[in-house]
Enzyme design. Structure first.
Site, PDB file in Angstrom:
ATOM      1  N   PRO A 287       0.795  -1.287  -0.086  1.00  0.00           N
ATOM      2  CA  PRO A 287       0.141  -0.037   0.078  1.00  0.00           C
ATOM      3  C   PRO A 287       0.891   1.121  -0.046  1.00  0.00           C
ATOM      4  O   PRO A 287       1.935   1.461   0.551  1.00  0.00           O
ATOM      5  CB  PRO A 287      -0.764  -0.201   1.332  1.00  0.00           C
ATOM      6  N   GLY A 288       0.283   2.415  -0.783  1.00  0.00           N
ATOM      7  CA  GLY A 288       1.213   3.630  -0.745  1.00  0.00           C
ATOM      8  C   GLY A 288       0.176   4.645  -0.175  1.00  0.00           C
ATOM      9  O   GLY A 288       0.207   4.941   1.035  1.00  0.00           O
ATOM     10  N   ARG A 289      -1.086   4.818  -1.066  1.00  0.00           N
ATOM     11  CA  ARG A 289      -1.919   5.945  -0.594  1.00  0.00           C
ATOM     12  C   ARG A 289      -2.656   5.621   0.748  1.00  0.00           C
ATOM     13  O   ARG A 289      -2.834   6.641   1.605  1.00  0.00           O
ATOM     14  CB  ARG A 289      -3.127   5.928  -1.640  1.00  0.00           C
ATOM     15  N   TYR A 330      -6.810  13.651 -12.758  1.00  0.00           N
ATOM     16  CA  TYR A 330      -8.051  12.885 -12.746  1.00  0.00           C
ATOM     17  C   TYR A 330      -9.281  13.072 -12.226  1.00  0.00           C
ATOM     18  O   TYR A 330      -9.865  12.202 -11.625  1.00  0.00           O
ATOM     19  CB  TYR A 330      -7.272  11.496 -11.661  1.00  0.00           C
ATOM     20  N   CYS A 357      -1.148  29.691 -14.730  1.00  0.00           N
ATOM     21  CA  CYS A 357      -1.929  30.443 -16.046  1.00  0.00           C
ATOM     22  C   CYS A 357      -2.599  29.128 -16.815  1.00  0.00           C
ATOM     23  O   CYS A 357      -2.238  28.571 -17.935  1.00  0.00           O
ATOM     24  CB  CYS A 357      -1.014  30.966 -16.872  1.00  0.00           C
ATOM     25  N   TYR A 386       0.536  11.238  -3.385  1.00  0.00           N
ATOM     26  CA  TYR A 386       0.583  11.740  -4.771  1.00  0.00           C
ATOM     27  C   TYR A 386       0.305  13.220  -5.048  1.00  0.00           C
ATOM     28  O   TYR A 386      -0.079  13.537  -5.859  1.00  0.00           O
ATOM     29  CB  TYR A 386      -0.498  10.805  -5.788  1.00  0.00           C
TER      30      TYR A 386
HETATM   31  N1  LLP Z   1       2.416  -1.303  -6.139  1.00  0.00           N
HETATM   32  C1  LLP Z   1       2.513  -1.092  -7.145  1.00  0.00           C
HETATM   33  C2  LLP Z   1       3.235  -1.801  -8.356  1.00  0.00           C
HETATM   34  C3  LLP Z   1       2.055   0.395  -7.954  1.00  0.00           C
HETATM   35  O1  LLP Z   1       2.228   0.667  -9.281  1.00  0.00           O
HETATM   36  C4  LLP Z   1       1.341   0.996  -7.101  1.00  0.00           C
HETATM   37  C5  LLP Z   1       0.779   2.476  -7.641  1.00  0.00           C
HETATM   38  C6  LLP Z   1       1.292   0.691  -5.638  1.00  0.00           C
HETATM   39  C7  LLP Z   1       1.735  -0.452  -5.298  1.00  0.00           C
HETATM   40  C8  LLP Z   1       0.708   1.660  -4.672  1.00  0.00           C
HETATM   41  O2  LLP Z   1      -0.740   1.851  -4.799  1.00  0.00           O
HETATM   42  P1  LLP Z   1      -1.739   2.698  -3.876  1.00  0.00           P
HETATM   43  O3  LLP Z   1      -1.656   1.699  -2.705  1.00  0.00           O
HETATM   44  O4  LLP Z   1      -1.104   3.766  -3.452  1.00  0.00           O
HETATM   45  O5  LLP Z   1      -2.902   2.758  -4.375  1.00  0.00           O
HETATM   46  N2  LLP Z   1      -0.832   9.205  -9.140  1.00  0.00           N
HETATM   47  C9  LLP Z   1      -1.976   8.444  -9.142  1.00  0.00           C
HETATM   48  C10 LLP Z   1      -1.635   6.853  -8.490  1.00  0.00           C
HETATM   49  C11 LLP Z   1      -0.935   6.147  -9.321  1.00  0.00           C
HETATM   50  C12 LLP Z   1      -0.630   4.608  -8.611  1.00  0.00           C
HETATM   51  C13 LLP Z   1       0.362   3.989  -9.294  1.00  0.00           C
HETATM   52  N3  LLP Z   1       0.899   2.813  -8.766  1.00  0.00           N
HETATM   53  C14 LLP Z   1      -2.994   9.018  -8.191  1.00  0.00           C
HETATM   54  O6  LLP Z   1      -2.447   9.971  -7.710  1.00  0.00           O
HETATM   55  O7  LLP Z   1      -4.171   8.666  -8.003  1.00  0.00           O
END
Ligand code: LLP
Length: 427
Positions: A287-289, A330, A357, A386
């Protein structure tokens, strides 16, 4: 500095008064709550790592990465996923244990692969066979044995924005689930003395509120694990199920606890592996977000207030798409509060306009607010993921500082960019 004595009409975050923080550090300003990060990690520990054996959690650092973030994760024993030489370099500089680093990316360059192999990263997740050749060559030259996973495109669609949907068949990510392609790849690794294939990875998409895509993808991968065991004698040790767990941005969002995603997968795993007569793989989440998103807010100072009679009121802030490109990219929605007027009734609806701008530089189209004055402080919530990591210098705006708050105490995590920073690379 301690900010515990606060007037109650101010917005408090991480025990700190956000109006005072805005004055002290200036705006725009990213503020990150260490407490929320710890809460999220504790949930991962309680409901995943300690509940189920043979599991691991890795933070997707693309969501938000600084040296201090690496240190927090290191202390917590959580790994890091990186997708570029730059992210890897940050982890190296933070003295992050390299065995807990997973290296991703759909077009890793030779330089990046060399850095990863030299640094002994724990796993490289291989996206394609061109990359496999590069890794093989680098590993041979450096006399290393590299542990890899294959990233598989499981062929499942997810309900999210098209740009953050990754698991469908028509995707730039991963190796397609096609028998001959995969078998050839696996056999290549079996014949290599510098590469050890450990297992598979998938990532179905981001900001998901439903667990169905993950469950479907696990099912598909378990069948694949069985098939490659029978057909090419490959025994899978690890299955990395990616990230993607959704968070709260605005009313109507229905984020679920981690267990909603992992329980059905983990509860079924033993049973399914037994049925298929396969070894139960180690399960890794990324998880990231979900870890950092709600832990971050952004503070802005309101400048111009432009009322177009009968049309709308544009409220100009001192940041915008360079510090948060997500609404423009998005159509992402956010909630915000006026930090110095948190108790006042909301009598107006305004549009929060960034200072670029670009007509599309709008952070929130319709925000309910109390009566506003220039100089008020706007706090936009759930900007931890992000935002900082996707920020730019468009219109030569300087990137905001990042302040970390915890139980009433604040400290600087990243200093604000200066005008000199903006031209420091110009020749
Ligand atoms: N693992 C992989 C291989 C990924 O490509 C990603 C996200 C994650 C984990 C983590 O995903 P999360 O848990 O954060 O959903 N910039 C976009 C999000 C792009 C996510 C790309 N990959 C935004 O602002 O919504």
């Amino acid at each position: 500095m301690n900010h515990k004595n606060t007037e109650n009409k101010h917005f408090i975050f991480g025990g700190c008064d956000m109006v005072k923080i805005a004055k002290q550090y200036k705006t725009p300003l990213y503020v990150v709550s260490e407490e929320i990060i710890h809460e999220k990690i504790n949930e991962i520990k309680k409901d995943f790592l300690q509940k189920y054996s043979n599991t691991r959690a890795v933070y997707a650092s693309k969501a938000f990465l600084t040296l201090e973030m690496c240190r927090i994760l290191k202390k917590e024993g959580i790994g890091i996923d990186v997708v570029s030489g730059g992210e890897l370099y940050t982890a190296i500089k933070a003295d992050f244990p390299m065995e807990n680093v997973i290296f991703h990316g759909n077009n890793k360059t030779l330089d990046e692969i060399e850095l990863a192999v030299k640094s002994d990263v724990g796993r490289i997740v291989v996206d394609n066979f061109y990359e496999l050749e590069l890794i093989e060559k680098v590993a041979k030259d450096l006399e290393k044995k590299v542990k890899i996973l294959f990233r598989i495109t499981p062929g499942v669609d997810s309900h999210t924005h098209k740009y953050i949907c990754t698991g469908q068949m028509d995707s730039k990510f991963g190796i397609p689930l096609v028998e001959e392609i995969l078998h050839t790849g696996i056999i290549k690794t079996q014949n290599s003395s510098n590469i050890e294939l450990i297992g598979f990875h998938f990532h179905v998409g981001s900001q998901l509120f439903e667990n169905t895509s993950h469950i479907k993808a696990v099912d598909i991968l378990l069948k694949l694990i069985k098939e490659v065991k029978d057909q090419v004698g490959f025994k899978t040790k690890e299955l990395n199920i990616g990230g993607g767990f959704g968070i709260y941005y605005t009313e109507g969002d229905d984020p679920k606890p981690l267990k909603y995603f992992v329980d059905p997968i983990m509860e079924d795993l033993q049973k399914k592996c037994k049925e298929l007569n396969i070894f139960v793989p180690k399960i890794i989440i990324e998880p990231g977000r979900w870890i950092i998103g709600e832990a971050g807010i952004t503070l802005y100072t309101i400048g111009s207030i432009k009322e177009i009679p009968g049309v709308r009121t544009y409220v100009g802030i001192d940041g915008g798409m360079p510090d948060n490109p997500r609404p423009a990219l998005y159509n992402a929605q956010y909630e915000g509060v006026i930090a110095n007027k948190i108790d006042l009734p909301k009598s107006k609806v305004v549009t929060i306009a960034g200072k670029c701008c670009e007509s599309g530089d709008i952070l929130i189209w319709d925000l309910k607010v109390p009566k506003l004055e220039s100089g008020d402080i706007l706090a936009i919530k759930s900007t931890g993921a992000y935002n900082y990591s996707m920020s730019s210098n468009y219109n030569k705006l300087t990137r905001p500082a990042v302040v970390i708050v915890n139980k009433g105490v604040d400290r600087l995590m990243v200093r604000r960019e200066t005008y000199d920073d903006l031209i420091s690379r110009d020749i």
